[in-house]
Design a protein around this motif. Structure first.
Motif, mmCIF file in Angstrom:
data_model
loop_
_atom_site.group_PDB
_atom_site.id
_atom_site.type_symbol
_atom_site.label_atom_id
_atom_site.label_comp_id
_atom_site.label_asym_id
_atom_site.label_seq_id
_atom_site.Cartn_x
_atom_site.Cartn_y
_atom_site.Cartn_z
ATOM 1 N N LYS A 100 -1.413 7.210 -2.512
ATOM 2 C CA LYS A 100 -1.720 5.832 -2.848
ATOM 3 C C LYS A 100 -0.844 4.871 -2.070
ATOM 4 O O LYS A 100 0.356 5.008 -2.035
ATOM 5 C CB LYS A 100 -1.493 5.596 -4.345
ATOM 6 N N LEU A 101 -1.494 3.931 -1.423
ATOM 7 C CA LEU A 101 -0.779 2.805 -0.836
ATOM 8 C C LEU A 101 -1.145 1.581 -1.645
ATOM 9 O O LEU A 101 -2.304 1.212 -1.701
ATOM 10 C CB LEU A 101 -1.163 2.606 0.625
ATOM 11 N N ILE A 102 -0.149 0.968 -2.271
ATOM 12 C CA ILE A 102 -0.403 -0.180 -3.132
ATOM 13 C C ILE A 102 -0.104 -1.450 -2.343
ATOM 14 O O ILE A 102 1.044 -1.727 -1.992
ATOM 15 C CB ILE A 102 0.468 -0.125 -4.403
ATOM 16 N N PHE A 103 -1.161 -2.201 -2.060
ATOM 17 C CA PHE A 103 -1.023 -3.448 -1.319
ATOM 18 C C PHE A 103 -0.741 -4.586 -2.288
ATOM 19 O O PHE A 103 -1.333 -4.657 -3.343
ATOM 20 C CB PHE A 103 -2.312 -3.762 -0.566
ATOM 21 N N GLY A 104 0.142 -5.502 -1.885
ATOM 22 C CA GLY A 104 0.339 -6.734 -2.643
ATOM 23 C C GLY A 104 -0.532 -7.829 -2.055
ATOM 24 O O GLY A 104 -1.586 -7.550 -1.487
#
Lengths: 113, 112
Positions: A100-104
């Motif tokens: 998972k890459l969590i983008f802001g």
């Protein structure tokens, strides 16, 4: 997941260096710091990533603080084509969360001619 | 160069319709992702897949399902579209768990 904090927007002049800051005070020892950017009407694209040491590539440089609680993306000479939203993201090195890459919400960079 | 292709750049659908968003990548990547992007909210992960027929929920899976029957293709399905699913949908793929993400150009869905 550890979070990152970036300014909503920044401005720069063409051909000047740009320093885009990112705070990640809850970073863990196995988290990589990734930067992506999104040009208008396009999907995000990879810029650079690092773990502890500063990194350079053809697009940018990444300066990582000694305590790793912050980092700075450096564009050495901004061009009009660098106007984009820049995302600072933490990626966990091990375990299922590595998928998972969590983008802001990123930093909107405006470049003035 | 890696290419991630999304089937439609723009779609307009009516409330209650079933919607399929298709994504194809040409680099034999194992990992594929669906995000949605909304103003002020950034990109949010809906679902991801780490292999054929394998899937995991992301942060906002409600109202969506996915299908990965072939390695190169990852579909996002809205069983009954609602107006709050009006958004930009972005597909991405990745070759290795530590590798970079490659994104498609996005599909802008409007639900009336």
């Amino acid at each position: 997941d550890a979070k990152t904090t970036q300014p909503n927007s920044m401005e720069s002049n063409e051909e000047e260096p740009v320093h885009l800051p990112c705070n990640h005070s809850t970073i863990s020892g196995t988290d990589y710091i990734h930067w992506y950017r999104q040009l208008p009407s396009q999907g995000p694209e990879y810029v650079i990533h690092g773990l502890t040491s500063n990194v350079n590539n053809r697009m940018a440089s990444l300066a990582i603080a000694e305590d790793r609680k912050s980092s700075t993306l450096i564009l050495h000479r901004a061009t009009l084509r660098d106007a984009a939203v820049y995302y600072c993201i933490l990626r966990r090195r091990y375990g299922g969360a590595t998928n998972k890459l969590i983008f802001g919400t990123g930093t909107l960079l405006a470049v003035q001619p | 160069d890696v290419k991630v292709t999304q089937s439609s750049r723009y779609l307009v659908k009516r409330t209650g319709e079933k919607v399929f968003l298709e994504c194809v990548q040409d680099m034999d990547h194992e990992n594929m992702f669906w995000y949605r992007q909304d103003p002020g909210l950034g990109l949010r992960l809906i679902y991801f897949s780490y292999d054929v027929k394998m899937k995991e929920k992301g942060d906002i899976p409600e109202g969506y399902s996915v299908s990965r029957e072939k390695k190169e293709r990852f579909s996002l399905i809205l069983e009954s579209a609602s107006t709050n699913q009006t958004s930009m949908y972005l597909c991405a793929s990745r070759g290795r768990p530590a590798g970079e993400l490659f994104f498609g150009e996005g599909s802008r869905l409007t639900v009336l």
